[in-house]
Design a protein around this motif. Structure first.
Motif, mmCIF file in Angstrom:
data_model
loop_
_atom_site.group_PDB
_atom_site.id
_atom_site.type_symbol
_atom_site.label_atom_id
_atom_site.label_comp_id
_atom_site.label_asym_id
_atom_site.label_seq_id
_atom_site.Cartn_x
_atom_site.Cartn_y
_atom_site.Cartn_z
ATOM 1 N N ASN A 23 6.716 35.996 61.036
ATOM 2 C CA ASN A 23 5.993 37.222 61.389
ATOM 3 C C ASN A 23 6.959 38.146 62.126
ATOM 4 O OD1 ASN A 23 4.421 39.171 62.882
ATOM 5 N ND2 ASN A 23 2.602 37.903 62.526
ATOM 6 N N TYR A 25 6.598 40.931 63.540
ATOM 7 C CA TYR A 25 6.094 41.537 64.774
ATOM 8 C C TYR A 25 6.184 40.546 65.930
ATOM 9 C CZ TYR A 25 2.926 43.910 68.024
ATOM 10 O OH TYR A 25 2.375 44.529 69.140
ATOM 11 N N ARG A 26 5.838 39.318 65.686
ATOM 12 C CA ARG A 26 5.801 38.335 66.772
ATOM 13 C C ARG A 26 7.190 37.970 67.281
ATOM 14 N NH1 ARG A 26 0.826 34.219 65.026
ATOM 15 N NH2 ARG A 26 -0.733 35.877 64.839
ATOM 16 N N ASP A 48 0.174 43.225 64.053
ATOM 17 C CA ASP A 48 0.515 41.805 63.922
ATOM 18 C C ASP A 48 0.256 41.304 62.506
ATOM 19 O OD1 ASP A 48 1.038 39.054 65.221
ATOM 20 O OD2 ASP A 48 -0.935 38.797 64.318
ATOM 21 N N ARG A 49 -0.859 41.705 61.925
ATOM 22 C CA ARG A 49 -1.160 41.293 60.539
ATOM 23 C C ARG A 49 -0.103 41.839 59.578
ATOM 24 N NH1 ARG A 49 -6.454 42.438 62.284
ATOM 25 N NH2 ARG A 49 -6.431 44.506 61.296
ATOM 26 N N TYR A 50 0.324 43.054 59.842
ATOM 27 C CA TYR A 50 1.337 43.618 58.945
ATOM 28 C C TYR A 50 2.687 42.941 59.154
ATOM 29 C CZ TYR A 50 2.648 46.872 55.379
ATOM 30 O OH TYR A 50 3.028 47.388 54.162
ATOM 31 N N GLY A 51 2.957 42.505 60.377
ATOM 32 C CA GLY A 51 4.189 41.767 60.630
ATOM 33 C C GLY A 51 4.268 40.489 59.827
ATOM 34 N N ALA A 52 3.123 39.815 59.655
ATOM 35 C CA ALA A 52 3.087 38.593 58.840
ATOM 36 C C ALA A 52 3.351 38.907 57.373
ATOM 37 C CB ALA A 52 1.735 37.901 59.005
#
Length: 549
Positions: A23, A25-26, A48-52
């Protein structure tokens, strides 16, 4: 003797673990902190969802889209001219995912404080996976302010531009729930000097804003030629004017829009850039006749902002790869990231990356608050300052990151070669370096309040004597107007560094701000890895190294 036992000649050791599926973002602490700082905390779960997605399926799609470049098909098998560009399914996956998650539309459909910052954060993640698809996404996003200048046209187009449905079919917009927009400005004889354009527009009936015209001429660069419409420039009796040119006429027939060829580019390979001709192409005037440049600048300002975000993203992905590699690779019995000289390089790269992100998201915050005169003036200046400086810094920074990985960073199996080839497009597209620096001078000297806004933003140095000296020197440089165009690049660089230093200081991470100021405002290094003694280099590296725990 059984030779089969020797078929495996060695065990694979001393290689970093895979980053596939991480991910993005994380693992990016600076992005998390700066996004919250500038008002996008409410969108953290969305980002965060887009980072995944960006670190997983979109990263894989990015490799496929670059390995399978778009193909121009001039005619169908029966001999009919179709002017079509075919893309690999991976490209469509990238486009569909971005549009469904609102990358071209979020600040316009949900214009709460922090929306531009949230959208920039997701664009930052998307561009790390694949930057080529960012071109039509950016132009679709950026078309909105320009189209709003012509409400009758906007009423028809904006609901579909702001849709979260991706429809790549080559059909009239009446049959589609979602559309994308492109832009075609430059011509062979003029390039950046669009006032030298020769494309001419002839009124079909009545003339003026919102009226139909037929365009005759060419464009040397038309990016993403499969978009559903294009903002373009053409001459009328009153001068250069802005037009919206659709791929199809209202009766559903194809417009007189002809692709001559696709550009064979250094990078940006998944995106199709083309040369086109208009042979009586139907288009509608947007904005005041003869005011085409100010009208289309409404779009250009936003695309320049995305050049900042895109270059910052390329730098971040390069840093991610280099710092991860060095955190696991051992040389001479020691982990690379623990060796002093490599630490100096990695920390220096991390400073460059975070400073670029900070200025980009600060620009996003300005766009979220255009009801504030200071933010309007700030955005007018920093659009040019940031576009120049961040885009200029990206190629050298990515080259250094690749060098940290040695041969592993030079082969196409890694993403570094693609990042390196991609980096120059942002410094060239929407006005190269000199254009931006001259625009900085224009804004500071001719637009009321912009110079005051700059020094209000910089303040008194935020308690740091080194930044205070830099600001004093900058003021003196602007008071001396002799040969100011000759010095335009140095002045723009000094503005950028001052703003980045001030942002980092205000954020309160002294390890980062002290190292940035010591190396950028005081240091004499000309390459990365020349940070002075006495800095908390380990903390800077840890801040930007992927934590896979």
């Amino acid at each position: 003797m059984n030779l089969h036992q020797y078929a495996e000649t060695h065990a694979v050791t001393n290689q970093p673990p895979s980053l596939d599926g991480v991910n993005l973002y994380r693992i990016d602490v600076p992005l998390q902190e700066w996004g919250r700082r500038f008002g996008a905390g409410w969108a953290q779960s969305r980002i965060d969802r887009y980072g995944a997605l960006a670190g997983g399926p979109l990263m894989a799609a990015g490799f496929l889209a670059n390995e399978n470049k778009p193909q121009f098909v001039s005619h169908d098998r029966y001999g009919h001219r179709i002017d079509q560009v075919d893309f690999h399914p991976a490209y469509h996956e990238l486009m569909r995912t971005a549009i469904e998650h609102g990358l071209p539309s979020l600040p316009w459909t949900d214009p709460r404080p922090g929306a531009h910052v949230a959208r920039a954060s997701m664009t930052y993640l998307h561009s790390q996976a694949e930057a080529g698809s960012g071109c039509p996404l950016t132009m679709t996003f950026a078309s909105v302010p320009a189209l709003r200048l012509q409400p009758d046209i906007a009423e028809q187009w904006l609901p579909k531009i702001l849709s979260t449905e991706y429809d790549p079919r080559n059909v009239d917009i009446s049959q589609k729930a979602g559309v994308t927009l492109g832009m075609a400005m430059t011509e062979k004889q003029g390039g950046t000097d669009v006032r030298a354009n020769t494309t001419h527009a002839y009124p079909v009936g009545a003339s003026g804003p919102g009226q139909p015209y037929e365009l005759l001429g060419h464009k040397w660069f038309c990016s993403a030629p499969m978009c559903d419409g294009f903002l373009t420039l053409a001459q009328t009796d009153k001068g250069l004017s802005c037009f919206l040119l659709p791929r199809h006429r209202p009766d559903g027939t194809r417009n007189e829009f002809y692709i001559q060829r696709l550009k064979n580019k250094l990078g940006n390979s998944s995106n199709a850039s083309s040369e086109v001709e208009f042979r009586g192409a139907l288009a509608w005037m947007i904005g005041e006749e003869g005011r085409g440049v100010p009208t289309i600048i409404e779009m250009v300002a936003m695309t320049r902002f995305d050049c900042m975000v895109g270059s910052s993203a390329l730098m971040r992905q390069a840093l991610t790869q280099a710092s991860h590699h060095c955190a696991h690779r051992r040389v001479g019995g020691r982990v690379l990231a623990e060796q002093p000289l490599m630490q100096n390089v990695l920390a220096d790269l991390a400073l460059e990356s975070e400073a670029a992100l900070a200025l980009s998201l600060r620009m996003g915050r300005a766009l979220d608050h255009l009801d504030d005169p200071h933010e309007v003036r700030f955005s007018r200046l920093v659009t040019a300052v940031g576009k120049y400086w961040i885009c200029k810094r990206a190629p050298a920074m990515i080259n250094e990151a690749a060098e940290c990985m040695g041969g592993a960073g030079y082969v196409e199996d890694s993403i570094l070669p693609r990042l390196y080839r991609e980096a120059p497009v942002n410094s060239t597209w929407e006005g190269s370096g000199n254009v931006q620096c001259l625009d900085v001078l224009r804004a500071l000297s001719k637009e009321p309040g912009v110079l005051d806004a700059l020094f209000a933003e910089l303040g008194d140095g935020h308690g740091d004597v080194r930044l205070a000296r830099h600001i004093t020197s900058l003021k003196a440089a602007f008071n001396d107007t002799d040969d100011i165009q000759l010095r335009a690049r140095q002045l723009t660089e000094d503005i950028a560094l001052g703003l980045q230093a001030r942002l980092l200081l205000e954020a309160g991470n002294s390890d980062v701000s002290d190292a940035f100021i010591a190396s950028r405002l005081q240091g004499s290094g000309r390459v990365y890895g020349t940070l002075p003694r006495g800095l908390n280099i380990a903390a800077i590296i840890a801040r930007s190294t992927p934590d896979l725990a």
